[in-house]
Design an enzyme around this catalytic site. Structure first.
Site, PDB file in Angstrom:
ATOM      1  N   GLY A  76       0.865  -0.798  -0.208  1.00 29.12           N
ATOM      2  CA  GLY A  76       0.084  -0.067   0.303  1.00 29.12           C
ATOM      3  C   GLY A  76       1.083   1.683  -0.008  1.00 29.12           C
ATOM      4  O   GLY A  76       0.454   2.336  -0.999  1.00 29.12           O
ATOM      5  N   TYR A  93      -7.906 -17.517   4.550  1.00 33.12           N
ATOM      6  CA  TYR A  93      -7.348 -16.447   3.143  1.00 33.12           C
ATOM      7  C   TYR A  93      -7.599 -16.535   1.735  1.00 33.12           C
ATOM      8  O   TYR A  93      -7.932 -15.951   1.320  1.00 33.12           O
ATOM      9  CB  TYR A  93      -6.049 -16.856   3.981  1.00 33.12           C
ATOM     10  CG  TYR A  93      -5.083 -15.255   2.658  1.00 33.12           C
ATOM     11  CD1 TYR A  93      -5.058 -14.275   3.225  1.00 33.12           C
ATOM     12  CD2 TYR A  93      -3.755 -16.274   1.863  1.00 33.12           C
ATOM     13  CE1 TYR A  93      -4.504 -13.767   2.498  1.00 33.12           C
ATOM     14  CE2 TYR A  93      -3.374 -15.137   1.331  1.00 33.12           C
ATOM     15  CZ  TYR A  93      -2.823 -13.837   1.349  1.00 33.12           C
ATOM     16  OH  TYR A  93      -3.088 -13.066   0.923  1.00 33.12           O
TER      17      TYR A  93
END
Length: 303
Positions: A27, A175
């Site tokens: 990010g 996940y």
């Protein structure tokens, strides 16, 4: 398909880009690259001090960067709604929404809203975020949504009778399911955008095996191995962010495209269009997932 280079991408000045989890890892590298391209970048982060440090670090690299912090805790749908209210008061347009933030393989736990944490944070919260900000995306010519998936989606299955892992819990299966859901959402969103003839795109990307903070919730033994292993066979966060940046910035990118590294088993390499599992293209499951997501997040998604 031509090789992708950030150097060849024109200035993004005047564009509004939102990156979730912008304070660290993929990010951060995504936000930094967008700032270098002169976009206004919204750092959507859970912790103010970490967001402020990321902003400070980006400004060291790009002193003229146009950055804003808006707090967002993907563990809470109320936080997502509060974020959307704040964003909508400040901005009427949104060029790029990059759903980057995520967690991987924690011990079983639930979000504030009672969702299994990986499915809640990685998928449900981002589904709601895109939903609530879609008016701004729709209002912006050639806007894009980029969903972060994973190589792990290939082992995933949408288990409608166990979405929140309350019957059985495997951290890896949960996940994989969450990342499959993110990818299927991108594909389904693109189909609905095309049907509504809206000038927006939905795309997806995965970073390969990148040395980021994603392994911090692994069991202690596995967590100690994650970073050295990722460094040895994978790539750094800067390289791992390139598939996301290609999905976001490549002028030739088409909606419904999935990007990842071109190396062996897509672990590392240059960002290219990659394939995805047969399950990810199941439109019946995607439509059912969309309907359940609306119900569980409490908001109808109007395209």
């Amino acid at each position: 398909m031509k090789d992708f280079s950030l150097d060849s991408i024109s200035s993004q000045k005047g564009k509004i880009a939102l990156v979730t989890g912008a304070n660290i890892g993929l990010g951060y590298e995504t936000a930094l690259a967008l700032a270098r391209k002169k976009a206004t970048v919204i750092l959507a982060c859970r912790t103010l001090t970490k967001a402020q440090q990321a902003k400070k670090d980006i400004l060291k690299e790009v002193p003229e960067a146009d950055l804003e912090i808006i707090l967002l805790d993907l563990n809470s749908l109320d936080s997502v709604r509060e974020f959307a209210v704040v964003f909508s008061k400040r901005y009427e347009r949104l060029d790029l929404l990059i759903a980057n933030a995520g967690i991987m393989m924690p011990p079983f736990q639930k979000t504030e809203d009672g969702f299994e944490s990986q499915f809640g944070v990685n998928y449900f919260a981002h589904f709601l975020l895109v939903n609530l900000l879609f008016p701004a995306l729709k209002n912006t010519n050639n806007s894009r949504v980029v969903m972060l998936s994973s190589i792990a989606h290939k082992g995933g299955k949408i288990e409608f009778d166990n979405l929140n892992s309350e019957k059985t819990y495997s951290s890896w299966k949960a996940y994989s399911q969450s990342k499959l859901a993110c990818l299927m959402f991108a594909y389904e969103l693109q189909r609905r955008i095309e049907k509504a003839k809206i000038n927006s795109k939905a795309l997806a990307a995965h970073p390969g095996f990148s040395n980021t903070n994603l392994g911090q919730l692994l069991p202690t033994f596995a967590a100690k191995l994650f970073s050295p292993l990722a460094s040895f066979i994978g790539q750094n966060a800067k390289s791992g962010a390139l598939p996301t940046l290609r999905a976001a910035l490549d002028p030739e990118a088409k909606g419904g495209t999935y990007y990842g590294p071109n190396g062996f088993r897509e672990v590392k390499g240059k960002p290219v269009i990659v394939g995805s599992s047969k399950k990810s293209h199941n439109q019946e499951v995607a439509a059912q997932l969309w309907e359940i997501s609306e119900k569980l997040t409490g908001d109808k998604f109007v395209i």
